[in-house]
Design an enzyme around this catalytic site. Structure first.
Site, mmCIF file in Angstrom:
data_model
loop_
_atom_site.group_PDB
_atom_site.id
_atom_site.type_symbol
_atom_site.label_atom_id
_atom_site.label_comp_id
_atom_site.label_asym_id
_atom_site.label_seq_id
_atom_site.Cartn_x
_atom_site.Cartn_y
_atom_site.Cartn_z
ATOM 1 N N SER A 1 0.607 -0.807 -0.282
ATOM 2 C CA SER A 1 -0.147 0.064 -0.031
ATOM 3 C C SER A 1 0.472 1.304 0.198
ATOM 4 C CB SER A 1 -0.742 0.141 1.618
ATOM 5 O OG SER A 1 -1.469 -1.234 1.486
ATOM 6 N N HIS B 1 1.187 4.309 4.734
ATOM 7 C CA HIS B 1 0.586 5.511 3.438
ATOM 8 C C HIS B 1 0.159 6.434 3.757
ATOM 9 C CE1 HIS B 1 -3.213 2.062 4.202
ATOM 10 N NE2 HIS B 1 -2.019 1.475 3.886
#
Length: 379
Positions: free
Chosen positions: A277, A335
């Site tokens: 991610s 992230h």
């Protein structure tokens, strides 16, 4: 989405233990000896209990070969990596544990972009030769009998119909699928936890920063990440090119993991993380920054559309809130680090890094043209 690992484990007891503590029942002894469990999304560490009685000598058990653990140890949700067999202890000097990852991040990023520059040089050089080889191949194909319904021909047709970006990420997806399959092998669990999950409290700090970018324990986790990567592959490769994209993607995986390390050390919330991610957030942020007016939609809700710029703002706001409020389901620091790196690179990094690659390319050209200089004295 980089997942936090957690586990919970209790201690059993036998009749000999009950007799040695003054007739206390097995249940009472278990409750007294059970260490704090690893609850929620945070990986808490075992704290050794101090007891007011003398423990009977332990029987020496023969050492088992490392051929994996029993099936009971891994009967858990498909979303949870089996980490109960590996305990991570935070360093007494947490800031020092970031020194090696910092140097690794800087060194790996430099090597990634340097290798990409050389790769681009070799690709451009080979295209000239490929052009003439292609003319010859087309002539041979015109006089060669064609096979109808050949499986290899269908595969080649499918491959040729892919965009450059889709061809590039096909290799990345294949690597992720391979690592996902390795997670299913019980005898490899310890190795996978050690090298394919990133944690600043682990003894192995640097290599997992890259390897965990290709690591997924959950099929849904991997499928969601690879779908997003596939969706943005054509756009990002059109913006950066194949070679530069690979350098950005690999560097983003390491950089986002380093930001995750910093976040875990700063908050004291240690725990293993894995997933692509962070790197995918870099890709998404780069595309949304370059094409802010592009329209995006959610896969299961195609009727709702929004601009890429608004989507990026919402994602950054959510991950910032997750870091501040301590949400533990996702690694929000990774992230956020990936997204900020993507924004920075397409805004400033391309000019600072990629457009200054010429000196390295010239050195490589001289090496390829003239070969290494011979040492020794005069003839």
């Amino acid at each position: 989405m980089a997942w936090r690992g957690w586990a919970q484990r209790g201690w059993g007891c036998g009749q000999a233990w009950a007799a040695s503590v003054g007739g206390r029942s097995c249940e009472e002894l278990t409750a007294a000896l059970t260490p704090p469990r690893l609850l929620g999304r945070r990986f808490n560490f075992f704290i050794q209990q101090k007891c007011g009685f003398r423990k009977a000598p332990r029987k020496v058990e023969p050492r088992r070969s490392d051929t994996g653990t029993s099936g009971e140890a891994y009967k858990r949700s498909a979303l949870i990596p089996p980490v109960e067999e590996t305990v991570f202890y935070p360093s007494p000097y947490p800031i020092r544990s970031l020194i090696k990852p910092l140097f690794f991040t800087v060194g790996f990023t430099g090597c990634a972009f340097g290798s990409a520059a050389i790769w681009q040089y070799e690709s451009l050089k080979s295209r000239v030769q490929s052009y003439f080889d292609g003319i010859k191949a087309d002539w041979l194909d015109s006089i060669r009998p064609q096979k109808e319904g050949d499986f290899r021909k269908e595969i080649n047709k499918w491959w040729n119909n892919l965009s450059d970006g889709q061809r590039t990420v096909t290799g990345i997806i294949a690597a992720n699928v391979l690592v996902f399959c390795l997670w299913r092998v019980p005898s490899l669990q310890r190795t996978m936890i050690r090298y394919f999950t990133s944690n600043p409290a682990s003894k192995v700090l640097c290599s997992p920063m890259l390897l965990s970018t290709f690591s997924h324990f959950s099929l849904f986790h991997m499928a969601a990440n690879m779908y997003v990567l596939w969706s943005f592959s054509s756009s990002i490769v059109n913006i950066l090119g194949q070679e530069q994209f690979m350098a950005v993607y690999l560097s983003a995986g390491v950089i986002s993991n380093f930001v995750s390390y910093v976040g875990k050390v700063a908050t004291g919330r240690y725990g293993p993380s894995l997933g692509a991610s962070g790197a995918i957030m870099t890709v998404l942020a780069a595309v949304c920054t370059k094409i802010p007016e592009g329209r995006l939609a959610i896969i299961f809700l195609p009727m709702f559309t929004f601009t890429a710029g608004n989507a990026l703002k919402a994602i950054i706001a959510m991950d910032t809130a997750g870091m501040i409020l301590g949400w533990k389901f996702f690694d929000h620091a990774a992230h956020l680090g990936g997204a900020l790196f993507g924004i920075w690179y397409v805004t400033y990094g391309h000019e600072l890094i990629w457009k200054n690659r010429e000196p390295l390319v010239k050195i490589w050209h001289e090496i390829r043209t003239n070969g290494p200089k011979k040492g020794g004295g005069s003839k």
